[in-house]
Design an enzyme around this catalytic site. Structure first.
Site, PDB file in Angstrom:
ATOM      1  CD  GLN A   9       7.366   7.433  -0.740  1.00 16.86           C
ATOM      2  OE1 GLN A   9       6.347   7.058  -0.188  1.00 16.86           O
ATOM      3  NE2 GLN A   9       8.169   8.325  -0.199  1.00 16.86           N
ATOM      4  CB  SER A  87       3.390   0.312  -1.078  1.00 20.22           C
ATOM      5  OG  SER A  87       3.358   1.135   0.053  1.00 20.22           O
ATOM      6  CG  LEU A  88       1.369   5.604  -3.776  1.00 18.79           C
ATOM      7  CD1 LEU A  88       0.323   6.448  -3.085  1.00 18.79           C
ATOM      8  CD2 LEU A  88       2.529   6.455  -4.255  1.00 18.79           C
ATOM      9  NE  ARG A 112      -0.573   4.445   2.011  1.00 19.50           N
ATOM     10  CZ  ARG A 112       0.584   4.129   1.477  1.00 19.50           C
ATOM     11  NH1 ARG A 112       1.268   5.039   0.793  1.00 19.50           N
ATOM     12  NH2 ARG A 112       1.086   2.907   1.615  1.00 19.50           N
ATOM     13  CG  HIS A 194       4.647  -1.139   4.208  1.00 16.51           C
ATOM     14  ND1 HIS A 194       3.289  -1.086   3.996  1.00 16.51           N
ATOM     15  CD2 HIS A 194       5.223  -0.501   3.159  1.00 16.51           C
ATOM     16  CE1 HIS A 194       3.059  -0.445   2.851  1.00 16.51           C
ATOM     17  NE2 HIS A 194       4.208  -0.066   2.340  1.00 16.51           N
ATOM     18  CD  GLN A 243      -0.542  -0.661   1.485  1.00 16.11           C
ATOM     19  OE1 GLN A 243      -0.104   0.427   1.815  1.00 16.11           O
ATOM     20  NE2 GLN A 243      -1.053  -0.906   0.282  1.00 16.11           N
TER      21      GLN A 243
END
Length: 291
Positions: A9, A87-88, A112, A194, A243
């Site tokens: 992101q 991440s993503l 998500r 996170h 995560q």
């Protein structure tokens, strides 16, 4: 060895993916299927929407995923020996190495994003970028602050993002400046990605992941939580779930990929953010964009 890395992101931009969409029919068909899977016209937002529309988490995350998978399909990726995502971006990486189908990956990314947005709305929380301090100093200060504030993204040496309750993040920023940080900048996000504040989202994502078919990876994926090579489907699932409330250890991940033979990193998806981070982690490696 070549490694494919996939952004998260923040790498989105208006017009993203339009050139890929117009270049090849197979990519057009793939991207067109996204509208039906999501139940809204995400391609119009990606191609012709406003920056504000594209910044909404429920749009941003699927948009980056769609662009990244289309870029994999459009480019020559043979010869890659490993994959990783920030991440993503881990979901894009898992489609690239055959663990997830495009449809299942997009459904999970959408679930998500929705769960994360709901968690953000439920708690006043934020994130901040800390520049110019050793990781250990940032970790120590976070531990000393009253309230929830934790290291969230280990992006590269001297650049660590913290995440947590708004007041605690603000207090931590002041303490970081006192400790000698070059900058301590609140980020324009309305949530604590996170961090433990994502626990409600973690539970919802876990349910969605448990109901999705994961295959054994054709290439090892270096996951944000473990930072090491994983191919086992069940292990990949558990790491993806962890995560959401755990840190993105990007610095350590790239270091391990280099140690295991990666010398060229190809960023697959919108933007060039990861290339810049990787060069700061190890200036000797080669970086490039897939498109």
């Amino acid at each position: 060895m070549k490694a494919l890395v996939f952004p998260g992101q923040g790498s989105q931009y208006v017009g993203m993916g339009k050139d890929l969409y117009e270049a090849r029919k197979d990519i057009k068909d793939l991207m067109d299927s996204a509208n039906g899977i999501l139940g809204f016209d995400i391609l119009s937002i990606m191609f012709d929407g406003t920056s504000e529309d594209l910044q909404k988490t429920q749009v941003t995350q699927p948009a980056i995923f769609i662009h990244s998978v289309a870029a994999v399909k459009a480019t020559y990726t043979l010869g890659a020996g490993m994959v990783a995502g920030h991440s993503l971006g881990e979901f894009s990486a898992l489609v690239a190495n055959g663990v997830l189908s495009f449809e299942d990956g997009l459904k999970l990314v959408s679930a998500r994003a929705k769960a994360m947005q709901e968690a953000c709305d439920a708690n006043p929380s934020s994130m901040a970028a800390i520049l110019g301090l050793p990781d250990e100093t940032v970790e120590k200060i976070c531990n000393e602050i009253e309230g929830i504030v934790v290291p969230a993204n280990y992006n590269c040496p001297g650049q660590l993002v913290i995440s947590g309750e708004t007041e605690a993040v603000q207090k931590a920023c002041e303490a970081m400046k006192t400790a000698g940080a070059k900058r301590a900048l609140l980020l324009p996000v309305n949530g604590a990605f996170h961090s433990p504040l994502m626990e409600p989202a973690r539970k919802k994502l876990a349910e969605a992941i448990d109901n999705t078919q994961f295959r054994k990876g054709t290439l090892p994926v270096y996951q944000n939580i473990t930072t090491t090579a994983v191919t086992d489907a069940e292990e990949i699932k558990q790491n993806l779930i962890a995560q959401l409330t755990g840190p993105v250890k990007w610095t350590q991940t790239i270091q391990n990929m280099i140690k295991d033979g990666a010398h060229r990193f190809v960023e697959v998806g919108p933007g060039k953010t990861l290339q810049g981070l990787i060069k700061k982690i190890d200036p000797s490696v080669e970086t490039s964009s897939a498109i």
